[in-house]
Scaffold this active site. Structure first.
Site, PDB file in Angstrom:
ATOM      1  CG  ASP A   9     -15.652 -12.012  82.351  1.00 30.44           C
ATOM      2  OD1 ASP A   9     -17.430 -11.590  82.214  1.00 30.44           O
ATOM      3  OD2 ASP A   9     -15.794 -10.881  81.124  1.00 30.44           O
ATOM      4  CG  ASP A 105     -20.919 -10.558  83.950  1.00 31.83           C
ATOM      5  OD1 ASP A 105     -20.206  -9.115  83.823  1.00 31.83           O
ATOM      6  OD2 ASP A 105     -21.171 -11.009  82.484  1.00 31.83           O
ATOM      7  CD  GLU A 106     -16.543  -7.159  83.439  1.00 29.27           C
ATOM      8  OE1 GLU A 106     -15.277  -7.573  84.180  1.00 29.27           O
ATOM      9  OE2 GLU A 106     -17.526  -7.319  83.475  1.00 29.27           O
TER      10      GLU A 106
END
Length: 412
Positions: A9, A105-106
Site C-alpha cells: 500500500d 495505489d495498492e
C-alpha cells in the site's frame, strides 16, 4: 502449506507523487485538493505533516484550512498517478506474476512460489520497499500473511514505510485488541451495530456467536466472523487474468445544488447515459441500480433496488434511479453530489427468460438500438457530438462521456 501473501500500500500516494514535482513542499503540510471554483473543494490526499494536524481525506478545504492555515494545496494530476501506479506494479512483477491490484495505489502479491528465489515474505516485502524508494522516490507499507485479509490489515498496521508480518501465531495478539472498526470491511454503520451488541474489538467479533452475527448483519456477519478468525482462502489473481467488473457507476459534484425536479432529471439523464454506455462498452448488464445522494452538509444516503430484467439501456436505468430518488429524498432539499451505479452485473449475452409482453420487448429493443446508435456517433465524432436536449448549456457542470475527468466508480 500456507501461502505467503503480501499487500503493498503506497504511503500518501497522490501527495507523494506531487512532491516529486514540488520538492520545496516536502517539509511543509501539503494536500492534493479539488477546485473550490467548481465545488470539488475537498481534500483528496495529504502528506504526513498535514496528517499531524488532523486533516483527513474527503474533508472540505475550508475545514482543513481551519486546522492548518498554512496548508499548501496542489491540484491533482491523475495521468501521473496512473503512470506511477503502472511503474510500481512492474516492480512487483519482478518478484511474482501473481499480482492483483486492489486500487490505483495498492496490490496483493502471492509470493509463495518465489520464496526460494528471493527469501522469506518479509525479506521480499523489504526488498520491494527499498526498490520502489530507490527507483521511484516513493514509499509503501507492506503486510505479510497467509491470507489476503490479514495481509491487507498488516499494511495498515504500521505506516509509513514499514513491513508488518501477521502469522497464525501472532494475529490474535496484533489484531484482536484493535477496535472493531479496524476490521477490513467493517464500515461506520456496521461498527455501530456491533458496538450496540457489546462487540467493541476484533477479538470480541472473532469470539462472538456466529448465528448472532448472521441475524444482525446477514451474510456479511458470516464473512466478518471468518475474517476475524483468519479464515480466508480467496486467491490472488494472476496478472494476466481479467478481473470481473462488479459494478459500473458515475458521480458528479455539481457546480450548484440540485433543488428542483427538473435539475434532478437533467443530472440523472447525464449520469445514466454515461453508466449505460460504460456497461455496453464492457458488454455487461446491470440487474440492480444504486443511488448515492449527498447534501451540502455532507449527509449521505444510499438506496438500491433490483430490476425486473437486466439492462444496459439508458431509459431503464434512468427510470429506476428516478424512482429511488422520488421515494427516498424530499424534492426541494438541495443535492450536492449524485452517484448512479449499475450493480450485480451479468454478461450482456447471458440468456434471459423471454417476456410474454411482446410490446414491452419491442420498446426495449428500440431503446437499445437508440443507445447503440448514439454510441457509434460518439465513437466516430467524439463524446460530445450527440447528447440529450436538456443537457445543452446546463449550469450544473455536466460533461457526460468524458471518462477521464468524471468521478467514475467502476469496481472490480
Amino acid at each position: 502449506m500456507d501461502r505467503t501473501i503480501l499487500h503493498c500500500d503506497m504511503n500518501s500516494f497522490f501527495a507523494s507523487v506531487e512532491l516529486l514535482s514540488h520538492p520545496e513542499l516536502k517539509h511543509v503540510p501539503m494536500a492534493v485538493s479539488g477546485s473550490p471554483e467548481n465545488r470539488h473543494g475537498i481534500i483528496l490526499a495529504k502528506n504526513e505533516l498535514a496528517k499531524q494536524y488532523g486533516i483527513v481525506t474527503a474533508e472540505t478545504i475550508w475545514s482543513a484550512k481551519k486546522k492548518c492555515p498554512d496548508l499548501k494545496l496542489v491540484p491533482p494530476h491523475h495521468e501521473q498517478y496512473k503512470r506511477y501506479s503502472k511503474l510500481i506494479n512492474e516492480i512487483y512483477y519482478r518478484f511474482t506474476d501473481m499480482v492483483e491490484p486492489f486500487s490505483i495505489d495498492e496490490s496483493w502479491l502471492d509470493v509463495t512460489a518465489s520464496l526460494k528465489l528471493f527469501g522469506s515474505g518479509k525479506e521480499i516485502a523489504d526488498t520491494i520497499r527499498k526498490t520502489v524508494k530507490s527507483e521511484l522516490g516513493l514509499t509503501l507499507s507492506a503486510g505479510v500473511s497467509y491470507n489476503k485479509i490479514f495481509a491487507k490489515m498488516g499494511s495498515e498496521y504500521k505506516k509509513p514505510d514499514a513491513t508488518t508480518v501477521i502469522s497464525r501465531e501472532n494475529y490474535q495478539a496484533i489484531l484482536w485488541p484493535q477496535d472493531v472498526n479496524q476490521m477490513f470491511f467493517v464500515g461506520t454503520a456496521t461498527a455501530e451495530k456491533l458496538r450496540k451488541t457489546g462487540i467493541r474489538t476484533i477479538g470480541e467479533l472473532a469470539q462472538s456467536d456466529k448465528s448472532l452475527l448472521r441475524a444482525l448483519l446477514g451474510k456479511h456477519g458470516d464473512m466478518l466472523y471468518d475474517y476475524a478468525n483468519g479464515l480466508d482462502d480467496s486467491p490472488v489473481s494472476h496478472c494476466y487474468e481479467k478481473q470481473k467488473i462488479k459494478s459500473v457507476g458515475n458521480g458528479i459534484t455539481f457546480k450548484r445544488n440540485l433543488t428542483t425536479m427538473n435539475d434532478i432529471q437533467t443530472a440523472l439523464m447525464a449520469l445514466c447515459s454515461t453508466v449505460s454506455a460504460r456497461l455496453r462498452k464492457y458488454q455487461m448488464k446491470a440487474t440492480g441500480v444504486k443511488v448515492d445522494i449527498k447534501d451540502p452538509y455532507f449527509k449521505t444516503i444510499s438506496r438500491q433496488k433490483q430490476l425486473d430484467a437486466s439492462t444496459n439501456i439508458t431509459e431503464e436505468i434512468y427510470a429506476a434511479a428516478l424512482e429511488l430518488i422520488a421515494v427516498s429524498w424530499s424534492i426541494g432539499n438541495p443535492i450536492r453530489l449524485l452517484t448512479i451505479t449499475g450493480i450485480n452485473l451479468v454478461d450482456e449475452n447471458e440468456q434471459e427468460q423471454l417476456s410474454f409482453f411482446h410490446e414491452r420487448e419491442e420498446i426495449r429493443k428500440k431503446g437499445e438500438s437508440l443507445d447503440r446508435a448514439m454510441d457509434a456517433i460518439r465513437s466516430k465524432f467524439g463524446g460530445q457530438s450527440i447528447t440529450f436536449g436538456g443537457m445543452i448549456n446546463n449550469d450544473l457542470g455536466l460533461d457526460i462521456h468524458d471518462n477521464e475527468e468524471s468521478e467514475e466508480s467502476d469496481s472490480e
